[in-house]
Design an enzyme around this catalytic site. Structure first.
Site, PDB file in Angstrom:
ATOM      1  N   GLY A  29      43.255  42.597 -20.416  1.00 52.19           N
ATOM      2  CA  GLY A  29      43.525  43.478 -21.539  1.00 52.19           C
ATOM      3  C   GLY A  29      44.137  42.684 -22.672  1.00 52.19           C
ATOM      4  O   GLY A  29      44.801  41.659 -22.452  1.00 52.19           O
ATOM      5  N   TYR A  30      43.925  43.159 -23.879  1.00 56.64           N
ATOM      6  CA  TYR A  30      44.389  42.454 -25.072  1.00 56.64           C
ATOM      7  C   TYR A  30      45.724  43.004 -25.539  1.00 56.64           C
ATOM      8  O   TYR A  30      45.888  44.199 -25.728  1.00 56.64           O
ATOM      9  CB  TYR A  30      43.333  42.525 -26.177  1.00 56.64           C
ATOM     10  N   LEU A  31      46.691  42.090 -25.691  1.00 56.90           N
ATOM     11  CA  LEU A  31      48.013  42.432 -26.194  1.00 56.90           C
ATOM     12  C   LEU A  31      48.038  42.336 -27.713  1.00 56.90           C
ATOM     13  O   LEU A  31      48.855  42.949 -28.379  1.00 56.90           O
ATOM     14  CB  LEU A  31      49.068  41.501 -25.594  1.00 56.90           C
ATOM     15  N   THR A  82      46.064  46.845 -26.328  1.00 55.56           N
ATOM     16  CA  THR A  82      45.671  47.515 -27.563  1.00 55.56           C
ATOM     17  C   THR A  82      44.410  48.353 -27.402  1.00 55.56           C
ATOM     18  O   THR A  82      43.979  49.006 -28.342  1.00 55.56           O
ATOM     19  CB  THR A  82      45.433  46.483 -28.686  1.00 55.56           C
TER      20      THR A  82
END
Length: 155
Positions: A29-31, A82
Site C-alpha cells: 500500500g502507498y503511504l 492513501t
C-alpha cells in the site's frame, strides 16, 4: 544511492508458468503517492519493508528499501495508505542469466500479469523468452502506484 533499472512486459502466453522456481503472495500500500516519490509498505511472507521510489517514467529510477517489522507494515497498510492495497502473487523465473519477476494481480487488478526484469545497466542485453509480449516500461498505467488509482478492471 539506490538505482532500479527495470523493464516491464506483458505476456504473450502462459508458457512461463512451467519455469516458475517459486512464488509468493505480496500486499503493498502507498503511504505517499504524490510529488516526486512514492512511498509504500510491502509484506511478502515473513518479510516487510518500506520502499521509496522516484516517480520518473522510464526504466531507470532511484529506489531505496528498508526492512521493517511485519506488525508495523500491517498497521501502516491498515491505517496509513492513501488508497486500496495492491494484492498480487510474484512468480520468480530464472532464465538465461536474469531473474524474471512475474506479477499476477488479484482483486481490482485481476487478469493483469506483468513480467519485470531488473538489469545492471540500461543497455544490458538480455534474452527475450518466447512467452514475453509487448514492452510497457514507458506506460505509467502498468506502474503499481497507478494501479491503485486506476485499476486494471476499469480500463
Amino acid at each position: 544511492m539506490g538505482k532500479e533499472i527495470e523493464r516491464k512486459f506483458l505476456l504473450a502466453s502462459d508458457a512461463w508458468r512451467d519455469e516458475v522456481e517459486r512464488s509468493e503472495r505480496m500486499v503493498q500500500g502507498y503511504l505517499n503517492d504524490q510529488g516526486p516519490v512514492s512511498v509504500r509498505a510491502r509484506i511478502a511472507g515473513s518479510r516487510a519493508w518500506l520502499n521509496i521510489k522516484s516517480r520518473t517514467l522510464g526504466i531507470s529510477r532511484d529506489e531505496f528499501e528498508y526492512d521493517i517489522p511485519v506488525a508495523d507494515a500491517e498497521r501502516m497498510l491498515d491505517h496509513l495508505t492513501t488508497g486500496p492495497v495492491i494484492d498480487k502473487t510474484r512468480h520468480f523465473v530464472p532464465r538465461d542469466g536474469v531473474l524474471w519477476e512475474i506479477d499476477e494481480f488479484h482483486g481490482e487488478n485481476d487478469g493483469l500479469i506483468v513480467a519485470e526484469v531488473e538489469l545492471e545497466h540500461v543497455d544490458q542485453p538480455f534474452a527475450h523468452p518466447a512467452w514475453l509480449g509487448e514492452e510497457v516500461s514507458h506506460d505509467a498505467r502498468y506502474y503499481n502506484v497507478s494501479l491503485v488509482k486506476n485499476p486494471y478492471s476499469q480500463w
